[in-house]
Write an enzyme that holds these catalytic residues in place. Structure first.
Site, mmCIF file in Angstrom:
data_model
loop_
_atom_site.group_PDB
_atom_site.id
_atom_site.type_symbol
_atom_site.label_atom_id
_atom_site.label_comp_id
_atom_site.label_asym_id
_atom_site.label_seq_id
_atom_site.Cartn_x
_atom_site.Cartn_y
_atom_site.Cartn_z
ATOM 1 N N LYS A 13 5.240 3.352 5.125
ATOM 2 C CA LYS A 13 4.457 4.581 4.866
ATOM 3 C C LYS A 13 5.150 5.807 5.448
ATOM 4 C CE LYS A 13 0.833 3.472 7.421
ATOM 5 N NZ LYS A 13 1.178 2.181 8.000
ATOM 6 N N ARG A 88 -7.844 5.060 10.322
ATOM 7 C CA ARG A 88 -7.539 3.643 10.536
ATOM 8 C C ARG A 88 -8.803 2.818 10.656
ATOM 9 N NH1 ARG A 88 -1.966 4.216 12.518
ATOM 10 N NH2 ARG A 88 -1.024 2.251 13.058
ATOM 11 N N ARG A 127 13.438 -2.132 13.224
ATOM 12 C CA ARG A 127 13.306 -0.669 13.297
ATOM 13 C C ARG A 127 13.865 -0.120 14.618
ATOM 14 N NH1 ARG A 127 7.701 1.696 11.477
ATOM 15 N NH2 ARG A 127 6.830 0.469 13.180
ATOM 16 N N ARG A 160 10.761 0.800 19.582
ATOM 17 C CA ARG A 160 9.414 1.081 20.091
ATOM 18 C C ARG A 160 8.858 -0.170 20.747
ATOM 19 N NH1 ARG A 160 6.233 3.621 15.060
ATOM 20 N NH2 ARG A 160 4.574 2.331 15.941
ATOM 21 N N ARG A 171 -0.940 -5.890 16.194
ATOM 22 C CA ARG A 171 -1.121 -4.731 15.304
ATOM 23 C C ARG A 171 -1.538 -5.179 13.902
ATOM 24 N NH1 ARG A 171 4.353 -1.939 15.680
ATOM 25 N NH2 ARG A 171 3.487 -0.241 14.455
HETATM 26 P P1 AMP Z 1 1.883 4.020 13.987
HETATM 27 O O1 AMP Z 1 3.058 4.849 14.390
HETATM 28 O O2 AMP Z 1 1.063 4.618 12.892
HETATM 29 O O3 AMP Z 1 2.255 2.576 13.734
HETATM 30 O O4 AMP Z 1 0.897 3.993 15.268
HETATM 31 C C1 AMP Z 1 1.312 3.476 16.507
HETATM 32 C C2 AMP Z 1 0.107 3.237 17.378
HETATM 33 O O5 AMP Z 1 -0.575 4.472 17.628
HETATM 34 C C3 AMP Z 1 -0.967 2.322 16.792
HETATM 35 O O6 AMP Z 1 -0.664 0.951 16.962
HETATM 36 C C4 AMP Z 1 -2.181 2.756 17.593
HETATM 37 O O7 AMP Z 1 -2.135 2.260 18.913
HETATM 38 C C5 AMP Z 1 -1.983 4.273 17.666
HETATM 39 N N1 AMP Z 1 -2.586 4.959 16.512
HETATM 40 C C6 AMP Z 1 -1.942 5.640 15.520
HETATM 41 N N2 AMP Z 1 -2.816 6.148 14.649
HETATM 42 C C7 AMP Z 1 -4.047 5.792 15.087
HETATM 43 C C8 AMP Z 1 -5.367 6.004 14.596
HETATM 44 N N3 AMP Z 1 -5.609 6.685 13.453
HETATM 45 N N4 AMP Z 1 -6.396 5.487 15.306
HETATM 46 C C9 AMP Z 1 -6.194 4.814 16.451
HETATM 47 N N5 AMP Z 1 -4.970 4.549 16.959
HETATM 48 C C10 AMP Z 1 -3.897 5.045 16.290
#
Ligand code: AMP
Length: 213
Positions: A13, A88, A127, A160, A171
């Protein structure tokens, strides 16, 4: 144009949101990037969010909603945006609806990205991200010219912490339990377009552009 990119972690995404936002000249809002920036800056939100992120759990709504809503209401998002990683869960989706209603706007389309679990796990495991400019690489699919060094700025790459295998499975579980229900929410509103992400980046991008017409 106001879009949501929905799908499991590692599906691609973020990569697609980055190129479509450039093409369409709209803002790319990545809730994960906003949270990671808050963690790096050691803000109150960042300090509270860090443990959730590192453990692959959702950051509590009251923390994430504040930063994302602030961004949506900012001048730079007036022309439109792509939301990547937000909402989310159902309560975030409702906050989003209300936020947009207040400014007389709505979500135009929701792109739902799918890929096999095998593909997703491979993408997450490989990644690597530039410590300085944040550009994404992949050890196998898009490696830097020099091992572990960013092509653009020469800084070191890192993995990361939440991309480590032990956190990846959490996740994916959180995605299935909390985020997947949004598929039905947006399908019910007639806004969902499914994009198969098992193929090449350019082919996926083409499918998104077609979906926008
Ligand atoms: P991402 O980079 O989108 O994979 O997000 C990394 C981490 O950030 C996730 O595993 C969550 O811990 C947190 N996170 C990102 N977006 C959200 C969201 N909309 N709601 C809650 N936690 C979030």
């Amino acid at each position: 144009m106001r879009l949501i990119f929905l799908g499991p972690p590692g599906v691609g995404k973020g990569t697609q949101a980055a190129s479509i936002s450039l093409r369409k000249e709209i803002n790319h809002i990545s809730s994960g990037d906003l949270l990671r920036a808050a963690v790096d800056a050691e803000t109150d939100t960042g300090l509270k969010a860090k443990e959730y992120i590192d453990n692959g759990l959702l950051v509590p709504d009251e923390l994430v909603v504040k930063i994302v809503v602030g961004k949506i209401n900012s001048a730079e998002c007036k022309k439109g945006f792509i939301l990547d990683g937000f909402p989310r869960n159902l309560s975030q989706a409702k906050v989003l609806d209300n936020t947009l209603k207040k400014i007389g706007e709505k979500i135009d389309k929701v792109f739902y990205f799918t890929a096999s679990e095998e593909t997703i796990i491979k993408r997450i495991a490989g990644r690597r991200i530039c410590k300085s400019c944040g550009v994404d690489y992949h050890e196998m699919f898009s490696p830097p010219v020099n091992n572990n060094v960013c092509d653009k700025c020469g800084a070191e790459l890192y993995q990361r912490k939440d991309d480590y295998p032990e956190t990846t499975s959490m996740r994916l579980q959180v995605y299935r339990e909390q985020t997947e229900k949004l598929i039905y929410y947006y399908k019910g509103k007639g806004k969902l377009i499914e994009i198969n992400c098992n193929g090449e980046k350019t082919e996926i991008e083409q499918n998104i552009l077609e979906g926008l017409h």
